[in-house]
Design a protein around this motif. Structure first.
Motif, mmCIF file in Angstrom:
data_model
loop_
_atom_site.group_PDB
_atom_site.id
_atom_site.type_symbol
_atom_site.label_atom_id
_atom_site.label_comp_id
_atom_site.label_asym_id
_atom_site.label_seq_id
_atom_site.Cartn_x
_atom_site.Cartn_y
_atom_site.Cartn_z
ATOM 1 N N VAL A 19 41.575 53.247 43.134
ATOM 2 C CA VAL A 19 40.346 52.612 42.635
ATOM 3 C C VAL A 19 40.156 52.950 41.159
ATOM 4 N N VAL A 57 31.625 36.261 43.682
ATOM 5 C CA VAL A 57 31.016 36.924 44.834
ATOM 6 C C VAL A 57 30.129 38.060 44.315
ATOM 7 N N TYR A 97 37.856 41.453 53.798
ATOM 8 C CA TYR A 97 37.785 42.908 53.935
ATOM 9 C C TYR A 97 37.518 43.488 52.553
HETATM 10 P P1 5GP Z 1 40.375 42.292 46.980
HETATM 11 O O1 5GP Z 1 39.388 41.417 47.682
HETATM 12 O O2 5GP Z 1 41.274 41.528 46.035
HETATM 13 O O3 5GP Z 1 41.141 43.180 47.896
HETATM 14 O O4 5GP Z 1 39.518 43.276 46.069
HETATM 15 C C1 5GP Z 1 38.745 42.756 45.035
HETATM 16 C C2 5GP Z 1 37.305 43.113 45.209
HETATM 17 O O5 5GP Z 1 37.171 44.489 45.540
HETATM 18 C C3 5GP Z 1 36.563 42.896 43.905
HETATM 19 O O6 5GP Z 1 35.539 41.947 44.141
HETATM 20 C C4 5GP Z 1 35.994 44.245 43.529
HETATM 21 O O7 5GP Z 1 34.598 44.233 43.679
HETATM 22 C C5 5GP Z 1 36.569 45.220 44.511
HETATM 23 N N1 5GP Z 1 37.621 46.105 43.952
HETATM 24 C C6 5GP Z 1 38.924 46.152 44.332
HETATM 25 N N2 5GP Z 1 39.571 47.121 43.684
HETATM 26 C C7 5GP Z 1 38.668 47.706 42.865
HETATM 27 C C8 5GP Z 1 38.758 48.796 41.927
HETATM 28 O O8 5GP Z 1 39.798 49.432 41.716
HETATM 29 N N3 5GP Z 1 37.620 49.101 41.254
HETATM 30 C C9 5GP Z 1 36.443 48.436 41.448
HETATM 31 N N4 5GP Z 1 35.394 48.810 40.722
HETATM 32 N N5 5GP Z 1 36.325 47.408 42.337
HETATM 33 C C10 5GP Z 1 37.434 47.048 43.029
#
Ligand code: 5GP
Length: 193
Positions: A19, A57, A97
């Motif tokens: 993260v 979103v 998710y």
């Molecule tokens: P995904 O849906 O592509 O797995 O993850 C994207 C979503 O998760 C984004 O809308 C974001 O809010 C959150 N997210 C994913 N990874 C990170 C990260 O490393 N840092 C932060 N701040 N948000 C993340």
């Protein structure tokens, strides 16, 4: 190194579990000057693409999406994660998710806000496994509209989202792509674009 990568190196923090914390300038405290430059960069990258609406979103994507919408002079729509009593009965939904909350969540958009004539640019602050972006894309398509592209501020290239989005045939533009992060040393490695 571009302006965004420089800012990530300066003010981003690597947390365990892959993260990246950017809440000091992007998704909690928002540096509007930086986000204006992000909007201008998306405008450049999607120049010549017909776009009628921006979709994101809540809540992390909203600040960026509003400024991108201003750059394209189109409205911005954001999917909600809860369905309030005052929301329309007729909604589009998709499940995603959440990478950061580590729970399944359902996204809601009022059906009347995406029409079949729409060419929708999806904007989000992060791309990890592609759950949020692909859920938004599925809502656009279930409304009979077209996904004009997906614009991401920070893609974590070591996760599968980028590959899934390209495999699904969507145009993906990520302003910074991270290929590796080390929570021990704080090192962040960017992909050359
Ligand atoms: P995904 O849906 O592509 O797995 O993850 C994207 C979503 O998760 C984004 O809308 C974001 O809010 C959150 N997210 C994913 N990874 C990170 C990260 O490393 N840092 C932060 N701040 N948000 C993340």
């Amino acid at each position: 190194m571009n302006f965004l990568e420089e800012r990530i190196l300066r003010d981003g923090t690597v947390r365990p579990g892959g993260v990246l914390k950017v809440d000091g300038f992007l998704n909690h405290l928002v540096d509007v000057g930086l986000v204006n430059r992000i909007g201008a960069e998306f405008k450049k990258r999607f120049a010549g693409v017909e776009i009628t609406k921006i979709l994101t979103v809540e809540s992390g994507g909203i600040a960026v999406a509003v400024i991108v919408a201003n750059c394209f002079n189109v409205p911005v729509l954001y999917a909600k994660k809860t369905r309030a009593v005052n929301m329309d009965d007729d909604v589009l939904t998709a499940d995603a998710y959440s990478y950061t909350h580590q729970t399944e969540c359902r996204l809601f958009v009022s059906k009347r806000f995406i029409v079949p004539e729409d060419k929708v640019l999806i904007i989000d602050d992060f791309l990890a496994n592609g759950e949020a972006s692909l859920a938004l894309a599925s809502m656009v398509e279930s409304a009979g509209a077209e996904v004009a592209g997906i614009g991401i501020v920070i893609e974590k290239g070591m996760q599968k989202g980028g590959g899934l989005i390209k495999k699904a045939g969507y145009r993906l533009e990520s302003l910074a792509i991270i290929d590796g992060m080390d929570p021990e040393t704080g090192e962040i490695r960017f992909r050359e674009q």
